[in-house]
Design a protein around this motif. Structure first.
Motif, PDB file in Angstrom:
ATOM      1  N   LEU A 177       0.711  -1.307   0.062  1.00 47.71           N
ATOM      2  CA  LEU A 177      -0.065   0.067  -0.072  1.00 47.71           C
ATOM      3  C   LEU A 177       0.901   1.179   0.092  1.00 47.71           C
ATOM      4  CD1 LEU A 177      -2.899   1.016   0.182  1.00 47.71           C
ATOM      5  CD2 LEU A 177      -2.544   0.976   2.734  1.00 47.71           C
ATOM      6  N   ALA A 178       0.604   2.308  -0.943  1.00 41.91           N
ATOM      7  CA  ALA A 178       1.186   3.449  -0.967  1.00 41.91           C
ATOM      8  C   ALA A 178       0.815   4.359   0.176  1.00 41.91           C
ATOM      9  CB  ALA A 178       1.021   4.284  -2.035  1.00 41.91           C
ATOM     10  N   GLU A 179       1.492   5.273   0.565  1.00 42.49           N
ATOM     11  CA  GLU A 179       1.322   6.239   1.582  1.00 42.49           C
ATOM     12  C   GLU A 179      -0.174   6.846   1.420  1.00 42.49           C
ATOM     13  OE1 GLU A 179       5.709   6.160   0.757  1.00 42.49           O
ATOM     14  OE2 GLU A 179       3.924   6.006  -0.340  1.00 42.49           O
ATOM     15  N   ASP A 180      -0.669   7.444   2.470  1.00 38.02           N
ATOM     16  CA  ASP A 180      -2.241   7.702   2.433  1.00 38.02           C
ATOM     17  C   ASP A 180      -2.412   9.038   1.515  1.00 38.02           C
ATOM     18  OD1 ASP A 180      -3.116   6.177   4.432  1.00 38.02           O
ATOM     19  OD2 ASP A 180      -2.994   7.299   5.948  1.00 38.02           O
ATOM     20  N   TYR A 181      -1.289   9.885   1.372  1.00 43.77           N
ATOM     21  CA  TYR A 181      -1.649  11.042   0.692  1.00 43.77           C
ATOM     22  C   TYR A 181      -1.654  10.731  -1.013  1.00 43.77           C
ATOM     23  CZ  TYR A 181       3.434  11.384  -0.360  1.00 43.77           C
ATOM     24  OH  TYR A 181       4.773  10.937  -0.796  1.00 43.77           O
ATOM     25  N   HIS A 182      -1.315   9.549  -1.444  1.00 39.41           N
ATOM     26  CA  HIS A 182      -1.463   9.205  -2.734  1.00 39.41           C
ATOM     27  C   HIS A 182      -3.014   8.747  -3.095  1.00 39.41           C
ATOM     28  CE1 HIS A 182       2.477   9.607  -3.937  1.00 39.41           C
ATOM     29  NE2 HIS A 182       3.185   8.924  -3.060  1.00 39.41           N
ATOM     30  N   GLN A 183      -3.820   8.333  -2.206  1.00 38.80           N
ATOM     31  CA  GLN A 183      -4.558   7.683  -2.460  1.00 38.80           C
ATOM     32  C   GLN A 183      -5.895   8.809  -2.979  1.00 38.80           C
ATOM     33  OE1 GLN A 183      -4.599   4.581  -2.418  1.00 38.80           O
ATOM     34  NE2 GLN A 183      -2.788   4.454  -1.297  1.00 38.80           N
ATOM     35  N   ASN A 184      -6.621   8.475  -3.879  1.00 36.76           N
ATOM     36  CA  ASN A 184      -7.841   9.202  -4.503  1.00 36.76           C
ATOM     37  C   ASN A 184      -7.146  10.332  -4.841  1.00 36.76           C
ATOM     38  OD1 ASN A 184      -9.910   7.559  -4.282  1.00 36.76           O
ATOM     39  ND2 ASN A 184      -9.736   7.559  -2.153  1.00 36.76           N
ATOM     40  N   TYR A 185      -5.866  10.518  -5.301  1.00 35.44           N
ATOM     41  CA  TYR A 185      -5.139  11.883  -5.524  1.00 35.44           C
ATOM     42  C   TYR A 185      -5.812  13.011  -6.462  1.00 35.44           C
ATOM     43  CZ  TYR A 185      -1.209  15.264  -5.167  1.00 35.44           C
ATOM     44  OH  TYR A 185      -0.596  16.103  -5.175  1.00 35.44           O
ATOM     45  N   GLU A 186      -6.509  12.185  -7.734  1.00 38.89           N
ATOM     46  CA  GLU A 186      -6.871  13.043  -8.700  1.00 38.89           C
ATOM     47  C   GLU A 186      -8.280  13.950  -8.270  1.00 38.89           C
ATOM     48  OE1 GLU A 186      -8.468  12.438 -13.113  1.00 38.89           O
ATOM     49  OE2 GLU A 186      -6.675  11.808 -12.714  1.00 38.89           O
ATOM     50  N   ARG A 187      -8.948  13.140  -7.599  1.00 39.31           N
ATOM     51  CA  ARG A 187     -10.252  13.425  -7.034  1.00 39.31           C
ATOM     52  C   ARG A 187     -10.197  14.535  -5.944  1.00 39.31           C
ATOM     53  NH1 ARG A 187     -13.368  11.863  -2.762  1.00 39.31           N
ATOM     54  NH2 ARG A 187     -12.354   9.855  -2.538  1.00 39.31           N
ATOM     55  N   LEU A 188      -9.190  14.364  -5.200  1.00 42.60           N
ATOM     56  CA  LEU A 188      -8.897  15.344  -4.116  1.00 42.60           C
ATOM     57  C   LEU A 188      -8.030  16.682  -4.171  1.00 42.60           C
ATOM     58  CD1 LEU A 188      -8.220  12.870  -1.203  1.00 42.60           C
ATOM     59  CD2 LEU A 188     -10.320  13.723  -1.717  1.00 42.60           C
ATOM     60  N   HIS A 189      -7.160  16.180  -5.497  1.00 37.14           N
ATOM     61  CA  HIS A 189      -6.428  17.483  -5.802  1.00 37.14           C
ATOM     62  C   HIS A 189      -6.584  17.976  -7.374  1.00 37.14           C
ATOM     63  CE1 HIS A 189      -4.493  16.964  -1.890  1.00 37.14           C
ATOM     64  NE2 HIS A 189      -4.338  15.760  -2.257  1.00 37.14           N
ATOM     65  N   PRO A 190      -7.725  18.297  -7.654  1.00 37.58           N
ATOM     66  CA  PRO A 190      -8.158  18.547  -9.138  1.00 37.58           C
ATOM     67  C   PRO A 190      -7.254  19.680  -9.631  1.00 37.58           C
ATOM     68  CG  PRO A 190      -9.977  19.358  -7.709  1.00 37.58           C
ATOM     69  CD  PRO A 190      -8.993  18.499  -6.915  1.00 37.58           C
ATOM     70  N   GLU A 191      -7.017  20.595  -8.548  1.00 38.44           N
ATOM     71  CA  GLU A 191      -6.151  21.870  -9.081  1.00 38.44           C
ATOM     72  C   GLU A 191      -4.765  21.679  -9.374  1.00 38.44           C
ATOM     73  OE1 GLU A 191      -4.898  21.059  -5.040  1.00 38.44           O
ATOM     74  OE2 GLU A 191      -6.937  20.993  -5.838  1.00 38.44           O
ATOM     75  N   ASN A 192      -4.294  20.460  -8.877  1.00 37.87           N
ATOM     76  CA  ASN A 192      -2.842  20.193  -9.128  1.00 37.87           C
ATOM     77  C   ASN A 192      -2.251  20.223 -10.558  1.00 37.87           C
ATOM     78  OD1 ASN A 192      -0.475  17.989  -9.766  1.00 37.87           O
ATOM     79  ND2 ASN A 192      -0.315  18.341  -7.493  1.00 37.87           N
ATOM     80  N   LYS A 197      -2.706  18.666 -16.426  1.00 35.20           N
ATOM     81  CA  LYS A 197      -2.271  18.531 -17.625  1.00 35.20           C
ATOM     82  C   LYS A 197      -1.770  17.096 -18.082  1.00 35.20           C
ATOM     83  CE  LYS A 197       0.440  23.061 -17.263  1.00 35.20           C
ATOM     84  NZ  LYS A 197       1.710  23.444 -16.800  1.00 35.20           N
ATOM     85  N   VAL A 198      -1.996  15.983 -17.053  1.00 40.36           N
ATOM     86  CA  VAL A 198      -1.662  14.644 -17.611  1.00 40.36           C
ATOM     87  C   VAL A 198      -2.872  13.831 -17.212  1.00 40.36           C
ATOM     88  CG1 VAL A 198       0.116  12.554 -17.204  1.00 40.36           C
ATOM     89  CG2 VAL A 198       0.967  15.347 -17.247  1.00 40.36           C
ATOM     90  N   SER A 199      -3.214  13.852 -16.063  1.00 36.16           N
ATOM     91  CA  SER A 199      -4.223  12.858 -15.503  1.00 36.16           C
ATOM     92  C   SER A 199      -5.582  12.919 -16.035  1.00 36.16           C
ATOM     93  CB  SER A 199      -4.396  12.762 -13.941  1.00 36.16           C
ATOM     94  OG  SER A 199      -3.010  12.575 -13.187  1.00 36.16           O
ATOM     95  N   ILE A 200      -6.154  14.185 -15.919  1.00 36.24           N
ATOM     96  CA  ILE A 200      -7.495  14.419 -16.494  1.00 36.24           C
ATOM     97  C   ILE A 200      -7.603  14.075 -18.121  1.00 36.24           C
ATOM     98  CG2 ILE A 200      -9.524  16.168 -17.016  1.00 36.24           C
ATOM     99  CD1 ILE A 200      -8.383  17.124 -13.998  1.00 36.24           C
ATOM    100  N   PRO A 201      -6.582  14.611 -18.977  1.00 35.64           N
ATOM    101  CA  PRO A 201      -6.440  14.532 -20.189  1.00 35.64           C
ATOM    102  C   PRO A 201      -6.451  12.788 -20.433  1.00 35.64           C
ATOM    103  CG  PRO A 201      -5.200  16.191 -19.895  1.00 35.64           C
ATOM    104  CD  PRO A 201      -5.633  15.669 -18.507  1.00 35.64           C
ATOM    105  N   ARG A 202      -5.923  12.181 -19.884  1.00 37.41           N
ATOM    106  CA  ARG A 202      -5.546  10.700 -19.815  1.00 37.41           C
ATOM    107  C   ARG A 202      -7.004   9.829 -19.521  1.00 37.41           C
ATOM    108  NH1 ARG A 202      -1.104   6.578 -17.166  1.00 37.41           N
ATOM    109  NH2 ARG A 202      -2.003   4.686 -17.779  1.00 37.41           N
TER     110      ARG A 202
END
Length: 220
Positions: A177-192, A197-202
């Motif tokens: 298991l990865a560190e807690d801050y990696h979980q659901n990262y795209e949903r929790l940090h849409p402004e990143n 530039k990478v995750s949402i377009p993919r």
């Protein structure tokens, strides 16, 4: 001639590097018998490495029949890997997602389709801007039936594209298991910026290609 030898040397190094520091410890992982994860409450688990796990997690969570996707590490020989250690490329691990799914709603075969359909299947040691063995593509099998599905789809895709497919095929051993801050990262940090530039377009590219596999809007 010198130029040719230089190109040949680079090509060989590039090819070998795709195997993520093949050494006795790594080779033992590749040659091991697969570990089969039993159903829990009727739900199965599958494991895929396909570049940054933030991206892959979001892709699979959009698929019907998938309850959850979890970020972590797999495929290496290092105990208790961390994000910092994984990023050195020396653990043997790749960023991996654990997919918890209902096999009555989505099959392992369809999850493999999602895998190949949501990446650049010919990119070696990475996806998009992410490069290194920690971002290499791996599909993990838990039994011979899954291995055959993967190999058949990989061969079919190679023939269709007339190009080698980069994904390695590993027996599943253990998911860290990865560190807690990696979980659901795209949903929790849409402004990143990386997410934008990478995750949402993919993710959007995948959704446009496979609308039949997506959850209803009422599902989360």
């Amino acid at each position: 001639m010198i130029k040719f030898l230089s190109i040949l040397t680079i090509s060989l190094l590039f090819s070998c590097h795709n195997q993520a520091q093949v050494n006795p410890k790594q080779q033992a992982v590749i040659n091991a018998n697969p570990v089969e994860v039993p159903l829990q409450d009727g739900k199965a688990r599958a494991y895929f490495a396909s570049g940054c796990f933030w991206c892959v997690e979001a892709v699979y969570e959009s698929v019907k029949g998938v309850d959850e996707s979890i970020s972590g590490y797999a495929g290496g020989f290092t105990e208790n890997p961390t994000y910092a250690a994984s990023n050195t490329g020396k653990t043997g691990h790749a960023e991996t997602v654990e997919i918890i799914y209902d096999p009555e709603l989505v099959s392992f075969s369809e999850l493999v389709d999602v895998y190949f359909g949501s990446q650049n299947p010919t990119q070696v040691n990475g996806q998009g801007p992410d490069h290194g063995s920690q971002y290499r593509s791996i599909i993990f099998y838990q039994n011979e039936a899954q291995k055959q599905i993967i190999e058949q789809k990989k061969a079919s895709l190679a023939k269709k594209l007339d190009a080698p497919i980069a994904a390695e095929v590993y027996p599943f051993q253990k998911f860290w298991l990865a560190e807690d801050y990696h979980q659901n990262y795209e949903r929790l940090h849409p402004e990143n910026p990386y997410i934008q530039k990478v995750s949402i377009p993919r993710l959007q590219k995948f959704k446009s290609k496979f609308p039949a596999l997506l959850k209803d809007k009422t599902q989360h």
